[in-house]
Design an enzyme around this catalytic site. Structure first.
Site, mmCIF file in Angstrom:
data_model
loop_
_atom_site.group_PDB
_atom_site.id
_atom_site.type_symbol
_atom_site.label_atom_id
_atom_site.label_comp_id
_atom_site.label_asym_id
_atom_site.label_seq_id
_atom_site.Cartn_x
_atom_site.Cartn_y
_atom_site.Cartn_z
ATOM 1 N N GLY A 230 4.857 10.186 -9.683
ATOM 2 C CA GLY A 230 3.677 11.039 -9.916
ATOM 3 C C GLY A 230 2.886 11.097 -8.629
ATOM 4 O O GLY A 230 3.416 10.857 -7.530
ATOM 5 N N ARG A 231 1.584 11.389 -8.773
ATOM 6 C CA ARG A 231 0.732 11.510 -7.577
ATOM 7 C C ARG A 231 0.762 10.242 -6.724
ATOM 8 O O ARG A 231 0.929 10.290 -5.500
ATOM 9 C CB ARG A 231 -0.712 11.786 -7.999
ATOM 10 C CG ARG A 231 -0.995 13.219 -8.349
ATOM 11 C CD ARG A 231 -2.441 13.350 -8.802
ATOM 12 N NE ARG A 231 -2.622 12.682 -10.077
ATOM 13 C CZ ARG A 231 -2.721 13.307 -11.234
ATOM 14 N NH1 ARG A 231 -2.720 14.601 -11.286
ATOM 15 N NH2 ARG A 231 -2.856 12.631 -12.354
ATOM 16 N N ILE A 232 0.602 9.081 -7.387
ATOM 17 C CA ILE A 232 0.500 7.833 -6.615
ATOM 18 C C ILE A 232 1.873 7.447 -6.052
ATOM 19 O O ILE A 232 1.983 7.061 -4.877
ATOM 20 C CB ILE A 232 -0.109 6.700 -7.475
ATOM 21 C CG1 ILE A 232 -1.528 7.102 -7.923
ATOM 22 C CG2 ILE A 232 -0.151 5.384 -6.693
ATOM 23 C CD1 ILE A 232 -2.169 6.182 -8.956
ATOM 24 N N THR B 95 1.253 -1.901 -9.404
ATOM 25 C CA THR B 95 -0.158 -1.487 -9.404
ATOM 26 C C THR B 95 -0.416 -0.511 -10.558
ATOM 27 O O THR B 95 -1.419 0.206 -10.531
ATOM 28 C CB THR B 95 -0.535 -0.787 -8.071
ATOM 29 O OG1 THR B 95 0.425 0.243 -7.823
ATOM 30 C CG2 THR B 95 -0.587 -1.749 -6.910
ATOM 31 N N SER B 96 0.494 -0.465 -11.541
ATOM 32 C CA SER B 96 0.318 0.518 -12.626
ATOM 33 C C SER B 96 -0.364 -0.146 -13.825
ATOM 34 O O SER B 96 -1.596 -0.191 -13.877
ATOM 35 C CB SER B 96 1.648 1.160 -12.991
ATOM 36 O OG SER B 96 2.538 0.211 -13.534
ATOM 37 N N ARG B 97 0.429 -0.694 -14.733
ATOM 38 C CA ARG B 97 -0.126 -1.444 -15.855
ATOM 39 C C ARG B 97 0.769 -2.670 -16.093
ATOM 40 O O ARG B 97 1.993 -2.564 -16.030
ATOM 41 C CB ARG B 97 -0.158 -0.599 -17.128
ATOM 42 C CG ARG B 97 -1.253 0.454 -17.157
ATOM 43 C CD ARG B 97 -2.658 -0.167 -17.245
ATOM 44 N NE ARG B 97 -3.705 0.835 -17.339
ATOM 45 C CZ ARG B 97 -4.348 1.370 -16.289
ATOM 46 N NH1 ARG B 97 -4.040 0.992 -15.053
ATOM 47 N NH2 ARG B 97 -5.290 2.261 -16.481
ATOM 48 N N GLU C 159 -5.648 -9.174 -19.071
ATOM 49 C CA GLU C 159 -6.594 -9.231 -17.941
ATOM 50 C C GLU C 159 -7.963 -9.616 -18.459
ATOM 51 O O GLU C 159 -8.381 -9.082 -19.491
ATOM 52 C CB GLU C 159 -6.653 -7.869 -17.235
ATOM 53 C CG GLU C 159 -5.311 -7.493 -16.622
ATOM 54 C CD GLU C 159 -5.275 -6.086 -16.008
ATOM 55 O OE1 GLU C 159 -6.312 -5.393 -16.019
ATOM 56 O OE2 GLU C 159 -4.206 -5.689 -15.530
ATOM 57 N N HIS D 236 -6.758 -6.386 -10.439
ATOM 58 C CA HIS D 236 -6.804 -4.958 -10.810
ATOM 59 C C HIS D 236 -7.818 -4.187 -9.947
ATOM 60 O O HIS D 236 -8.784 -3.615 -10.460
ATOM 61 C CB HIS D 236 -7.126 -4.800 -12.313
ATOM 62 C CG HIS D 236 -6.613 -3.506 -12.886
ATOM 63 N ND1 HIS D 236 -6.162 -3.368 -14.182
ATOM 64 C CD2 HIS D 236 -6.481 -2.280 -12.314
ATOM 65 C CE1 HIS D 236 -5.797 -2.115 -14.392
ATOM 66 N NE2 HIS D 236 -5.973 -1.440 -13.265
ATOM 67 N N ALA E 263 -6.748 -1.978 -7.250
ATOM 68 C CA ALA E 263 -6.060 -1.031 -6.363
ATOM 69 C C ALA E 263 -6.921 0.183 -5.992
ATOM 70 O O ALA E 263 -6.811 0.706 -4.895
ATOM 71 C CB ALA E 263 -4.745 -0.578 -6.982
HETATM 72 C C1 GLV Z 1 -6.871 2.009 -12.930
HETATM 73 O O1 GLV Z 1 -6.025 1.234 -13.217
HETATM 74 C C2 GLV Z 1 -6.918 3.344 -13.367
HETATM 75 O O2 GLV Z 1 -6.203 3.720 -14.325
HETATM 76 O O3 GLV Z 1 -7.693 4.130 -12.791
#
Ligand code: GLV
Length: 335
Positions: free
Chosen positions: A156-158, A236-238, A267, A286, A288
């Site tokens: 996706g974008r990231i 860095t997602s979930r 978390e 968390h 990022a």
């Molecule tokens: C952070 O994890 C977000 O979904 O923006």
């Protein structure tokens, strides 16, 4: 009468200013954040909720808020919101896509580099007096990044922004996604492969999928065992996309070399997590998207989305576009 918006956390001030221009803002700024009970009681007479990914916006909560028309979350992920239920009730959901893409991609790289070159371990060594020999040929050896293969799970974008950064490191980039992006394969010089092949071939695997029933547990014991023993996993997602217990074993028993994790199944990470005992994992809370600029942009986008919905205008950051069929914008208009 002005519409009422409940803001469940302290947020950058620019977000509050936008809301205050046309709403009565009930700002729950104090720490600790509201308990579930407090939240359920607080939303009883509100028209809008400004939340973060820490607030669970489920059926029970939405049913406790009969006037609710819009939920704005200061996050790109919406897995904490029962979006289908919101849509069925005519509740608009706005989020913060786009503005955090580059900041999050930068941070995925920070974790990748830190895990590969053992930055955190090395820092701890210096601070604890463990640095005894000035320069030692075999001290703190890590893994090269340049020229290696990066596997991106979720383009996706990231994911795409992470891939873009790999060019500077002369890396080969593979990706896996449920949607094939032929448009960028050639322009970016990246190769589509199935997930198993990506795991087998990559030196670094970076995860960028949203959390959905399909992606929960996507990387488990079987997948970790497919990876190279020298490979490094970055998430860095979930958290729940990775089976954390399996990952802790993989790191301890060296099925893979290291990991960089910004997200976890629970978390804050519980202090009895086996991950805390391992040196070959870099752990961050968390963060990022946590840069000054980006958090201000997220605050603005979520607030503007709420205001637009309350004005009867369609915001560009509307997540559940079908909601307009259930409650057209003219019927939402309050300002
Ligand atoms: C952070 O994890 C977000 O979904 O923006």
């Amino acid at each position: 009468m002005k519409p009422v918006v409940y803001v469940a956390r302290e947020i950058p001030e620019n977000g509050i200013k936008i809301l205050e221009e046309c709403c009565e803002v009930r700002y729950r700024k104090e720490m600790p954040p509201p308990s579930r009970e407090e939240l359920l009681a607080a939303v009883k007479d509100v028209d809008a909720i400004y939340c973060t990914l820490s607030e669970k916006i489920d059926k029970e909560l939405m049913d406790s808020a009969p006037r609710l028309r819009v939920v704005g979350t200061m996050s790109v992920g919406v897995d904490h919101i029962d979006v289908d239920y919101a849509t069925s009730k005519g509740i608009y959901v706005v989020h913060t896509p786009g503005v955090l893409t580059d900041t999050t991609a930068d941070f995925a790289w920070a974790l990748l580099m830190a895990a590969a070159r053992r930055v955190v371990e090395a820092d701890k060594m210096v601070r604890s007096g463990g640095w005894k020999i000035q320069w030692a040929p075999t001290m703190m050896l890590g893994h090269d990044v340049h020229g290696k293969t990066l596997g991106i799970v979720g383009l996706g974008r990231i994911g795409l922004a992470v891939a873009k950064r790999a060019r500077g490191f002369d890396m080969k980039v593979l990706y896996y996604d449920v949607v094939r992006r032929r448009d960028v394969e050639e322009s970016m010089g990246i190769e589509y492969v199935e997930l198993d092949e990506l795991l087998r071939r990559s030196d670094f695997v970076s995860i960028h999928v949203p959390l959905t029933p399909q992606t929960r547990g996507l990387i488990g014991e079987r997948e970790l065992k497919l990876m190279k023993p020298t490979a490094i996993l970055v998430n860095t997602s979930r958290g729940p996309v990775v089976d954390e217990a399996a990952l802790a074993r993989a790191l301890k028993e060296r099925w893979i070399a290291a990991a960089g994790l910004d997200v976890f199944e629970k978390e804050p990470l519980p202090m009895d997590s086996p991950l805390l005992e391992l040196d070959n994992v870099v752990l961050t809370p968390h963060i990022a998207s946590a840069s000054y600029d980006t958090r201000a942009k997220m605050a603005e986008l979520a607030a503007t989305g709420i205001v637009k919905v309350l004005k009867g205008e369609e915001p560009e950051n509307l997540f559940n576009k079908d909601v307009v069929k259930v409650r057209p914008l003219e019927q939402v208009k309050m300002i």
